[in-house]
Design a protein around this motif. Structure first.
Motif, PDB file in Angstrom:
ATOM      1  N   GLY A 221       0.825  -1.203   0.000  1.00  0.00           N
ATOM      2  CA  GLY A 221       0.000   0.000   0.000  1.00  0.00           C
ATOM      3  C   GLY A 221       0.857   1.249   0.000  1.00  0.00           C
ATOM      4  N   ASP A 222       0.215   2.399   0.228  1.00  0.00           N
ATOM      5  CA  ASP A 222       0.962   3.663   0.194  1.00  0.00           C
ATOM      6  C   ASP A 222       1.558   4.032   1.548  1.00  0.00           C
ATOM      7  OD1 ASP A 222      -1.184   4.608   1.678  1.00  0.00           O
ATOM      8  OD2 ASP A 222      -2.005   5.866   0.084  1.00  0.00           O
ATOM      9  N   ALA A 223       1.429   3.117   2.536  1.00  0.00           N
ATOM     10  CA  ALA A 223       2.022   3.321   3.873  1.00  0.00           C
ATOM     11  C   ALA A 223       1.580   4.631   4.498  1.00  0.00           C
ATOM     12  CB  ALA A 223       3.561   3.244   3.808  1.00  0.00           C
ATOM     13  N   SER A 224       0.344   5.046   4.206  1.00  0.00           N
ATOM     14  CA  SER A 224      -0.217   6.274   4.761  1.00  0.00           C
ATOM     15  C   SER A 224      -1.481   5.956   5.533  1.00  0.00           C
ATOM     16  CB  SER A 224      -0.560   7.267   3.642  1.00  0.00           C
ATOM     17  OG  SER A 224       0.602   7.680   2.955  1.00  0.00           O
ATOM     18  N   GLY A 281       0.256   2.079  -8.551  1.00  0.00           N
ATOM     19  CA  GLY A 281      -0.871   3.008  -8.497  1.00  0.00           C
ATOM     20  C   GLY A 281      -2.016   2.516  -7.638  1.00  0.00           C
ATOM     21  N   PHE A 282      -1.694   1.760  -6.547  1.00  0.00           N
ATOM     22  CA  PHE A 282      -2.715   1.256  -5.634  1.00  0.00           C
ATOM     23  C   PHE A 282      -2.668   2.043  -4.333  1.00  0.00           C
ATOM     24  CE2 PHE A 282      -1.112  -2.344  -8.171  1.00  0.00           C
ATOM     25  CZ  PHE A 282      -2.262  -2.626  -8.899  1.00  0.00           C
ATOM     26  N   ARG A 283      -3.826   2.199  -3.703  1.00  0.00           N
ATOM     27  CA  ARG A 283      -3.894   2.918  -2.430  1.00  0.00           C
ATOM     28  C   ARG A 283      -3.717   1.970  -1.246  1.00  0.00           C
ATOM     29  NH1 ARG A 283      -8.007   3.962   1.377  1.00  0.00           N
ATOM     30  NH2 ARG A 283      -7.662   5.891   2.550  1.00  0.00           N
ATOM     31  N   ASN A 284      -4.657   1.059  -1.116  1.00  0.00           N
ATOM     32  CA  ASN A 284      -4.648   0.138   0.016  1.00  0.00           C
ATOM     33  C   ASN A 284      -5.151  -1.223  -0.458  1.00  0.00           C
ATOM     34  OD1 ASN A 284      -4.582  -1.025   2.550  1.00  0.00           O
ATOM     35  ND2 ASN A 284      -6.450  -0.033   3.268  1.00  0.00           N
ATOM     36  N   PRO A 285      -4.334  -1.942  -1.234  1.00  0.00           N
ATOM     37  CA  PRO A 285      -4.802  -3.220  -1.785  1.00  0.00           C
ATOM     38  C   PRO A 285      -5.136  -4.202  -0.663  1.00  0.00           C
ATOM     39  CG  PRO A 285      -2.427  -2.956  -2.118  1.00  0.00           C
ATOM     40  CD  PRO A 285      -2.934  -1.651  -1.593  1.00  0.00           C
ATOM     41  N   TRP A 286      -6.416  -4.563  -0.594  1.00  0.00           N
ATOM     42  CA  TRP A 286      -6.822  -5.488   0.463  1.00  0.00           C
ATOM     43  C   TRP A 286      -7.360  -6.772  -0.158  1.00  0.00           C
ATOM     44  CZ3 TRP A 286      -5.198  -6.122   4.995  1.00  0.00           C
ATOM     45  CH2 TRP A 286      -5.820  -7.057   5.841  1.00  0.00           C
ATOM     46  N   ARG A 287      -6.476  -7.683  -0.285  1.00  0.00           N
ATOM     47  CA  ARG A 287      -6.684  -9.040  -0.752  1.00  0.00           C
ATOM     48  C   ARG A 287      -6.693  -9.144  -2.276  1.00  0.00           C
ATOM     49  NH1 ARG A 287      -4.171 -10.161   2.949  1.00  0.00           N
ATOM     50  NH2 ARG A 287      -5.025 -10.537   4.997  1.00  0.00           N
ATOM     51  N   MET A 288      -5.799 -10.006  -2.739  1.00  0.00           N
ATOM     52  CA  MET A 288      -5.725 -10.312  -4.157  1.00  0.00           C
ATOM     53  C   MET A 288      -5.747 -11.828  -4.321  1.00  0.00           C
ATOM     54  SD  MET A 288      -1.793  -9.224  -5.038  1.00  0.00           S
ATOM     55  CE  MET A 288      -0.392 -10.055  -4.310  1.00  0.00           C
ATOM     56  N   SER A 289      -5.870 -12.288  -5.550  1.00  0.00           N
ATOM     57  CA  SER A 289      -5.942 -13.722  -5.805  1.00  0.00           C
ATOM     58  C   SER A 289      -5.516 -14.001  -7.235  1.00  0.00           C
ATOM     59  CB  SER A 289      -7.366 -14.242  -5.578  1.00  0.00           C
ATOM     60  OG  SER A 289      -8.268 -13.653  -6.499  1.00  0.00           O
ATOM     61  N   GLY A 300      -8.480  -6.226  -4.954  1.00  0.00           N
ATOM     62  CA  GLY A 300      -9.411  -5.223  -4.437  1.00  0.00           C
ATOM     63  C   GLY A 300      -8.636  -4.091  -3.790  1.00  0.00           C
ATOM     64  N   ASP A 301      -8.932  -2.859  -4.174  1.00  0.00           N
ATOM     65  CA  ASP A 301      -8.209  -1.691  -3.662  1.00  0.00           C
ATOM     66  C   ASP A 301      -9.174  -0.805  -2.885  1.00  0.00           C
ATOM     67  OD1 ASP A 301      -6.132   0.019  -3.179  1.00  0.00           O
ATOM     68  OD2 ASP A 301      -6.123   0.930  -5.166  1.00  0.00           O
ATOM     69  N   TRP A 307     -14.792   6.052  -4.065  1.00  0.00           N
ATOM     70  CA  TRP A 307     -14.924   4.794  -4.798  1.00  0.00           C
ATOM     71  C   TRP A 307     -14.141   3.659  -4.154  1.00  0.00           C
ATOM     72  CZ3 TRP A 307     -18.446   4.945  -8.576  1.00  0.00           C
ATOM     73  CH2 TRP A 307     -18.750   6.188  -9.140  1.00  0.00           C
ATOM     74  N   GLU A 308     -14.694   2.449  -4.304  1.00  0.00           N
ATOM     75  CA  GLU A 308     -13.964   1.210  -4.034  1.00  0.00           C
ATOM     76  C   GLU A 308     -13.694   0.555  -5.391  1.00  0.00           C
ATOM     77  OE1 GLU A 308     -13.122   0.295  -0.747  1.00  0.00           O
ATOM     78  OE2 GLU A 308     -13.840   2.348  -0.487  1.00  0.00           O
ATOM     79  N   MET A 309     -12.541  -0.099  -5.520  1.00  0.00           N
ATOM     80  CA  MET A 309     -12.115  -0.540  -6.844  1.00  0.00           C
ATOM     81  C   MET A 309     -11.669  -1.994  -6.861  1.00  0.00           C
ATOM     82  SD  MET A 309     -10.150   3.021  -7.115  1.00  0.00           S
ATOM     83  CE  MET A 309     -10.041   2.842  -5.357  1.00  0.00           C
ATOM     84  N   VAL A 310     -11.911  -2.638  -7.996  1.00  0.00           N
ATOM     85  CA  VAL A 310     -11.390  -3.975  -8.266  1.00  0.00           C
ATOM     86  C   VAL A 310     -10.612  -3.889  -9.570  1.00  0.00           C
ATOM     87  CG1 VAL A 310     -11.946  -6.346  -8.860  1.00  0.00           C
ATOM     88  CG2 VAL A 310     -13.218  -5.186  -7.040  1.00  0.00           C
ATOM     89  N   HIS A 311      -9.403  -4.429  -9.562  1.00  0.00           N
ATOM     90  CA  HIS A 311      -8.553  -4.411 -10.752  1.00  0.00           C
ATOM     91  C   HIS A 311      -8.210  -5.828 -11.175  1.00  0.00           C
ATOM     92  CE1 HIS A 311      -7.874  -0.131 -10.023  1.00  0.00           C
ATOM     93  NE2 HIS A 311      -7.517  -0.414  -8.782  1.00  0.00           N
TER      94      HIS A 311
END
Length: 1015
Positions: A221-224, A281-289, A300-301, A307-311
């Protein structure tokens, strides 16, 4: 409770015809409040139970699946991960505080300790400044685990001395461990080998998966912290490892590293870019697969404000943070990273999601119909979806369970079946079919069938259903409002108290309200409709907000013309046109309405209801402490505070921080609680203006509420300097106002907030529930803005001189008195030579939108305008031949940018086969909202040169020597590389906003039909 009579509550929300008179009348003597409601035929000192409710279940069918606990004998403390192990049927569950367990995948499983990081880890002293294990984030087993017994864990370290910025170098760590060959297996603490570290603090990412290529993918994440956004400006800075997905080879080692960088990583050899980065370019990626069939990486970011985002992450992809969050600009002044920004595959607004939890593409055998769907959820709203994707577009995304589980992580077993954990109760769940569920076929389709009223025609509530009153009323285009509270039996609303102190304010409290199952909040809206005998109060709509025990749902009932009953509005909403008094004259010293105009009343869709009534606003906008804390100002003699009375009679209860019931409010304690005030009255100007903004704006304009690209917080309790509006430049457009501010202290005419409230059409606020400016509210807000300067300024809108010269090229300040007079019905277009139509047609940008709603009706039929609803267009049958003529019409200019067959220009997407890939609703949405989603290859950029020129267009070519743009006229613009000062992604499409506004609904349906047929 008969001392709380059912009286009109629209005192500040009155018809246009009456506004001119009311401006001179004190709040306490409103005509709307001068009649006593029907008297309740019960003992006022004994609460009556509500036993007649028919509002239960839902008219829509329930989700097809339900969550079912899989290990009923096992619970965990804040579980954050579920991981499978190759060659084993065990599942591994990790707790936030650093404890890992394993369970055998069977119903009677017991949890067995795998590793306790805080108690067993011995290597913390290797990191300077470390003060112990922080939190556990990720676990993954090596693909060849059966041979090498390796697993990889990501965890964070606490700092001995907390850094001022909250960021701890090397505070996030990925380590390799060996697993014992025992039953149950255990992690060998002595085997730790640190593989890679990165900055810890705030958003850490820390999820890990092996791809089909055998390489390890790690999210960062962005460590913020949550706010302000991206404090270290790392989202686009690829010289560090943050805000990225990393890809490393753990089977090899480069010199000086415990891993190797794969040679085909996208940025290998690029200057000032870490070669480990696969995408960024991710803010707080919470769980990927990793999709076990295709090898695609899903992530999921967690969003910031909107907005909530899925990439679906691709090699070298730039996903925008913190230049953008989804489609919204956040910090557009930054330098873009090494690749162009890509849009998310899935965007969820904060009306339905608030903290995304990434999931898995389903590849199990239990539910064949779900195979290939991406299943994911939201931690805050507890919703879980199954998204079906074709190419780069989401074809469908239904909710698949009722929102009852707070999903902090998803996982899958070796068979591909999906599991998820509940952060709150610590249980693990899977899906089962919801075969027993069905829509409530008896859900009331008439208001008289709801059990809320003893007599619907008289609007007399049923026994146990009581009125309540708000202090600060919403403006809803002249409608008045009645409110009712309906609680089943003798149940109560719980106010969970969490005290806080706000500097410079009285002591306020925050409450989280909990309603009983099947509680209903009721709001009935009425308009002053023009008749041959003058204005007549006519009920238009009754809205229900229903809590089904797990979720809130909104329903609307449209009143019949004879006012005997109201009918349930379809799920996608509806419209109805009413004649409203407009204009007037002085007759015997009084203002008499003359003439009428058409007002289109929108019954919002059930989805739109939740745009405002959502988790961020705690759902109820009228029934809350600040609104209820008042003495009813009606004709009765009882002046007891309303909230005190509600608690006295058992409709509400207080609960303290320790979940123990507190004494009910009394006359003294209630004074410490938040209280809004009416718009008109003797209260201080600041309180009246801030209360009005709170009631009309704060449910969206709060952190996370979805009300703007920046944090604007309009709650009345917020100190003005912390709202984000005071002397702040607007970032969503200045509308041509000179030296604009969101609120310019002392000057309403430089204040975008004031202008948005005063205008019609796109960009008007509020954008739901109101289409007409509220002159009375604007008077108070304008006076308040003027008072904010030092020294305060005098400001008064006044009434215009009707003989004033044409306003077509005038200013906002010169035009507003005219617009205000139209709003009050003081003048009509005949007395000003059809001024509104002339200004709308030829006026300057800051002026024309003030008059659009006062123009005469188009003889050819109503135009769509700036806020077109899709439902009426979709309901029409279009004529493709007429649509073709419109498409190639020179005024529409569609063919200037799009090709169909061999006609037109290919600046934008070729539409020759657009009907093959887009449904009718999708096509219409892209026509009405062209900037909502722009394909990456057609994204526009704003370029500023060092000699102060600006250009907007699609980037055709960019290298060190030159940048080539193609503008909206399809012309190429070449800029020398050393003359480029900045390149920013545009938040708007090259297709102009409002392109459809001049069409009638039938013309829009014709154009849509033409495009749908392009196969």
């Amino acid at each position: 409770m008969s001392s709380l009579p059912l009286a009109r509550t629209g005192a500040a929300i009155i018809g246009f015809a009456a506004l001119a008179l009311i401006l001179q009348v004190n709040w306490h003597s409103h005509a709307a409040d001068d009649k006593d409601p029907p008297k309740a035929k019960v003992d006022p000192n004994v609460r009556q139970p509500w036993t007649t409710s028919k509002v239960t279940g839902s008219p829509e069918p329930p989700p097809k699946y339900k969550p079912v606990r899989v290990f009923p004998e096992v619970k965990f403390n804040h579980p954050l991960l579920i991981v499978r192990c190759p060659g084993s049927e065990r599942l591994f569950i990790g707790e936030q505080e650093g404890v890992l367990y394993s369970v055998q995948n069977k119903p009677d499983a017991k949890k067995e300790l795998f590793f306790d990081f805080k108690k067993e880890l011995k290597t913390i002293d290797k990191t300077p400044g470390a003060g112990g294990v922080g939190e556990l984030y990720g676990l993954v087993f090596h693909p060849e685990f059966a041979k090498n017994r390796y697993c990889y864990v990501c965890y964070t370290l606490n700092a001995k001395i907390p850094p001022k910025d909250g960021r701890f170098p090397d505070g996030s760590r990925v380590s390799r461990f060996k697993v014992t060959d025992t039953d149950p297996p255990r992690l060998d603490a002595a085997s730790e080998e640190i593989v890679i570290t990165f900055v810890g603090g705030g958003h850490n990412g820390g999820d890990m998966h092996f791809g089909h290529d055998g390489f390890l993918y790690i999210s960062t994440g962005d460590a913020s912290g949550p706010n302000p956004p991206d404090t270290a400006t790392t989202g686009q800075d690829c010289s560090d490892l943050l805000s990225s997905v990393l890809r490393i080879d753990v089977n090899k080692k480069d010199e000086g590293k415990s891993y190797a960088v794969p040679k085909d990583n996208p940025f290998v050899g690029m200057k000032d870019v870490r070669p480990e980065i696969w995408a960024f370019g991710f803010r707080n990626p919470w769980r990927m697969s990793i999709d076990r069939k295709t090898g695609e990486l899903w992530l999921g970011d967690v969003g910031w404000e909107l907005w909530e985002m899925v990439h679906r992450v691709e090699k070298g992809g730039n996903y925008g943070w913190s230049i953008v969050e989804g489609r919204q600009p956040v910090r557009p002044d930054q330098k873009i990273g090494p690749t162009p920004i890509r849009p998310p595959l899935i965007e969820l607004p904060h009306t339905i999601a608030a903290s995304i939890t990434g999931g898995y593409v389903y590849r199990g055998k239990k539910f064949p119909e779900l195979v290939g769907a991406y299943i994911f959820g939201d931690w805050e709203t507890r919703r879980i979806w199954a998204a079906r994707v074709e190419g780069d577009r989401v074809k469908e995304m239904p909710e698949i369970v009722k929102p009852s589980v707070r999903p902090s992580a998803f996982g899958e077993d070796n068979a591909g079946e999906i599991y998820f954990c509940d952060y709150d109760n610590g249980s693990i769940y899977t899906f089962e079919r919801n075969d027993g569920g069905a829509a409530n076929s008896k859900f009331p389709t008439k208001l008289s069938d709801t059990g809320l009223f003893a007599d619907v025609k008289k609007l007399e509530p049923a026994a146990g259903v009581i009125p309540f009153y708000t202090s600060a009323r919403q403006w809803q285009d002249g409608a008045t409002a009645d409110y009712l509270l309906a609680l089943p039996g003798l149940s109560a609303v719980s106010f969970f108290e969490k005290p806080r102190a706000i500097p410079g304010q009285v002591f306020w409290h925050e409450f989280k309200m909990q309603f009983p199952k099947d509680a209903v909040l009721v709001k009935t809206l009425a308009l002053d409709v023009a008749t041959d005998r003058g204005p007549s109060e006519t009920r238009v709509e009754t809205q229900l907000l229903h809590f089904d025990g797990e979720d809130w749902r909104g329903y609307s009932y449209a009143w019949r013309d004879d006012q005997t009953d109201a009918d349930l509005v379809p799920a996608d909403g509806a419209e109805k046109t009413f004649p409203i008094a407009a204009g007037g004259k002085i007759e015997k010293g009084a203002w008499v309405p003359v003439g009428k105009r058409e007002q289109v009343w929108t019954f919002h869709s059930r989805t739109q209801c939740l745009s405002c009534h959502n988790a961020w606003s705690e759902y109820s906008l009228a029934f809350n402490t600040a609104q209820l804390n008042r003495v009813p100002l009606f004709t009765g003699t009882d002046k007891t505070n309303q909230l005190v009375k509600l608690m006295k009679h058992g409709y509400a209860r207080r609960v303290g921080p320790d979940d123990k019931e507190l004494p009910p409010f009394d006359a003294d304690s209630i004074k410490k609680q938040p209280a809004l005030v009416p718009l008109i009255g003797d209260d201080p100007l600041d309180q009246r203006a801030r209360s009005y903004l709170h009631a009309n704006c704060a449910h969206c304009h709060r952190f996370g509420g979805g009300g703007g690209q920046v944090v604007i917080e309009l709650e009345a309790a917020k100190p003005l300097k912390e709202t984000g509006i005071f002397d702040v430049r607007p970032k969503q457009g200045d509308f041509g106002l000179v030296d604009a501010r969101i609120v310019a202290p002392g000057d309403p005419y430089r204040s975008v907030l004031f202008y948005r409230m005063a205008k019609f059409g796109r960009g008007r606020m509020p954008h739901l529930g109101s289409e007409f400016p509220h002159a009375q509210g604007l008077d108070v807000v304008g006076q308040w803005i003027a008072s904010l300067s030092n020294p305060p300024k005098e400001w008064g809108a006044g009434l215009p001189n009707v003989n004033r010269p044409d306003l077509a090229h005038g200013s906002f300040s010169g035009a507003w008195p005219f617009a205000r007079a139209f709003a009050l019905g003081k003048i009509d277009s005949k007395s000003t030579n059809n001024l509104p139509s002339e200004v709308v047609k030829h006026g300057a940008v800051p002026v024309r939108d003030l008059f659009e709603g006062y123009t005469p009706a188009d003889p050819k039929g109503r135009k769509l305008g700036a806020n077109a609803r899709p439902a009426p267009i979709l309901a029409l049958t279009g004529e493709a031949k007429n649509g073709e003529a419109l498409f190639f019409n020179k005024e529409m200019k569609c063919a200037n940018c799009h090709k169909v067959g061999d006609r037109g220009t290919a600046l934008g997407p070729d539409l020759s086969a657009i009907g093959k890939t887009r449904t009718r609703p999708e096509l219409l949405d892209s026509m009405l909202n062209p900037s909502a989603r722009v394909e990456p290859q057609f994204a526009a950029y704003n370029v500023k040169t060092k000699d102060d020129k600006t250009y907007t267009g699609i980037i055709v070519k960019r290298d060190e020597k030159q940048l080539v743009l193609r503008d909206a006229e399809n012309k190429e613009v070449t800029i020398e590389g050393d003359n480029v000062d900045s390149v920013r992604p545009s938040r708007a499409s090259l297709m102009p906003e409002g392109q459809m506004s001049g069409l009638s609904p039938q013309e829009a349906a014709d154009l849509l039909e033409f495009l749908v047929n392009r196969k």
